[in-house]
Design an enzyme around this catalytic site. Structure first.
Site, mmCIF file in Angstrom:
data_model
loop_
_atom_site.group_PDB
_atom_site.id
_atom_site.type_symbol
_atom_site.label_atom_id
_atom_site.label_comp_id
_atom_site.label_asym_id
_atom_site.label_seq_id
_atom_site.Cartn_x
_atom_site.Cartn_y
_atom_site.Cartn_z
ATOM 1 N N ASP A 15 -15.383 -37.507 -11.379
ATOM 2 C CA ASP A 15 -15.445 -38.452 -10.255
ATOM 3 C C ASP A 15 -14.190 -38.388 -9.391
ATOM 4 O O ASP A 15 -13.097 -38.132 -9.896
ATOM 5 C CB ASP A 15 -15.609 -39.874 -10.834
ATOM 6 C CG ASP A 15 -16.049 -40.863 -9.786
ATOM 7 O OD1 ASP A 15 -16.462 -40.439 -8.690
ATOM 8 O OD2 ASP A 15 -15.972 -42.068 -10.057
ATOM 9 N N ASN A 63 -27.714 -39.074 -6.904
ATOM 10 C CA ASN A 63 -26.950 -38.344 -5.883
ATOM 11 C C ASN A 63 -27.808 -37.809 -4.726
ATOM 12 O O ASN A 63 -27.284 -37.454 -3.669
ATOM 13 C CB ASN A 63 -26.147 -37.186 -6.496
ATOM 14 C CG ASN A 63 -24.940 -37.645 -7.292
ATOM 15 O OD1 ASN A 63 -24.491 -36.979 -8.212
ATOM 16 N ND2 ASN A 63 -24.387 -38.811 -6.938
HETATM 17 C C1 FPP Z 1 -18.419 -37.610 -7.906
HETATM 18 O O1 FPP Z 1 -17.362 -37.728 -6.982
HETATM 19 C C2 FPP Z 1 -18.771 -36.223 -7.988
HETATM 20 C C3 FPP Z 1 -20.001 -35.721 -7.759
HETATM 21 C C4 FPP Z 1 -21.139 -36.545 -7.328
HETATM 22 C C5 FPP Z 1 -20.255 -34.290 -7.838
HETATM 23 C C6 FPP Z 1 -19.561 -33.604 -8.961
HETATM 24 C C7 FPP Z 1 -19.659 -32.200 -8.690
HETATM 25 C C8 FPP Z 1 -18.635 -31.320 -8.786
HETATM 26 C C9 FPP Z 1 -17.293 -31.647 -9.280
HETATM 27 C C10 FPP Z 1 -18.903 -29.922 -8.448
HETATM 28 C C11 FPP Z 1 -19.475 -29.326 -9.675
HETATM 29 C C12 FPP Z 1 -19.667 -27.938 -9.484
HETATM 30 C C13 FPP Z 1 -20.192 -27.148 -10.387
HETATM 31 C C14 FPP Z 1 -20.166 -25.731 -10.090
HETATM 32 C C15 FPP Z 1 -20.778 -27.622 -11.662
HETATM 33 P P1 FPP Z 1 -17.597 -38.560 -5.666
HETATM 34 O O2 FPP Z 1 -18.067 -37.626 -4.611
HETATM 35 O O3 FPP Z 1 -18.525 -39.691 -5.954
HETATM 36 O O4 FPP Z 1 -16.172 -39.042 -5.333
HETATM 37 P P2 FPP Z 1 -15.795 -40.444 -4.677
HETATM 38 O O5 FPP Z 1 -16.188 -41.489 -5.683
HETATM 39 O O6 FPP Z 1 -14.331 -40.334 -4.498
HETATM 40 O O7 FPP Z 1 -16.534 -40.558 -3.389
#
Ligand code: FPP
Length: 235
Positions: A15, A63
């Site tokens: 996250d 998501n």
């Molecule tokens: C949450 O952070 C993260 C996600 C919804 C996506 C996680 C995906 C990756 C780290 C890429 C994975 C890649 C591979 C190749 C497996 P957020 O976007 O909700 O962050 P925020 O809470 O700061 O908005």
């Protein structure tokens, strides 16, 4: 660290990518790219440490509600990684499995998912579960439906259902439950991650955004895990 003190199964909620990008006045997609890069680093490190199972939350069933551009960027990152994984499997001893309803992804990605699963199946090292289009509640419902179908088919009776037996209806069938779940970024929520499996997991939260989460932070989480006494409901 002695291997016996290592958790067998670690889960990570990756996250904070969006906030990492925002802090740099960059688009959220750039944060995901940095997060995907860090996922590679941490995965390799966990495998090197001797962790047997690592489950990372890459895409939740919720998501899809993000802007189309962000969803598209995440799908491209998955594609890049899976293509790269196919090239790298010669060197890595990691078995990649997917948990979640991957049937919802575009055909091209589904094909890569199947190829990666097949190519890495003979690997004997760490099992990496990529949770993609995963939701803990959806997983439990899916298991309940599958059990009901087996009852209807005359294969078992409702009273045959035990916790151990229900485990077999989950995506993680045959794997130990997670011992440790790590969530960086400061949020202290489970967010529908491994709901059934996390019953006795230790949770460690960090105030670090995922792209900044370093191998040393994983060491720190393992240290915290080691210092906790797990009682599994006993005394
Ligand atoms: C949450 O952070 C993260 C996600 C919804 C996506 C996680 C995906 C990756 C780290 C890429 C994975 C890649 C591979 C190749 C497996 P957020 O976007 O909700 O962050 P925020 O809470 O700061 O908005």
């Amino acid at each position: 660290m002695a291997e016996s003190m290592l958790p067998a199964h670690v889960g990570i909620i990756m996250d904070g990518n969006g906030r990492w990008a925002k802090k740099r006045l960059q688009p959220r997609t750039l944060g995901h790219r940095a997060g995907a890069q860090n996922f590679r680093t941490i995965t390799r490190y966990a495998s090197k440490l001797g962790i047997k199972y690592l489950t990372v939350y890459a895409f939740s069933t919720e998501n899809w509600s993000r802007p189309a551009e962000e969803v598209g960027a995440l799908l491209r990152l998955f594609k890049d990684y899976l293509e790269e994984a196919l090239r790298d499997f010669m060197e890595e001893n990691i078995r990649v499995r997917f948990i979640g309803d991957v049937s919802a992804f575009p055909q091209e990605l589904r094909k890569l998912i199947a190829e990666v699963e097949e190519a890495s199946a003979p690997k004997t090292g760490m099992v990496l579960n990529l949770a993609m289009n995963y939701g803990g509640r959806a997983e439990i419902l899916r298991g309940a439906r599958a059990f009901a179908a087996d009852v209807r088919a005359g294969l078992c009776q409702p009273e045959d259902l035990t916790e151990e037996r229900f485990d077999r209806y989950l995506y993680t069938a045959g794997q130990p439950a997670p011992d440790l779940i790590i969530r960086p970024s400061g949020e202290q929520r489970v967010s529908n991650f491994l709901l059934w499996q996390c019953a006795y997991a230790e949770f460690v939260y960090f105030d670090i955004l995922w792209p900044d989460f370093k191998p040393q932070d994983l060491d720190r989480a393992l240290e915290i895990y080691r210092s906790r006494q797990r009682r599994f409901g006993g005394v």
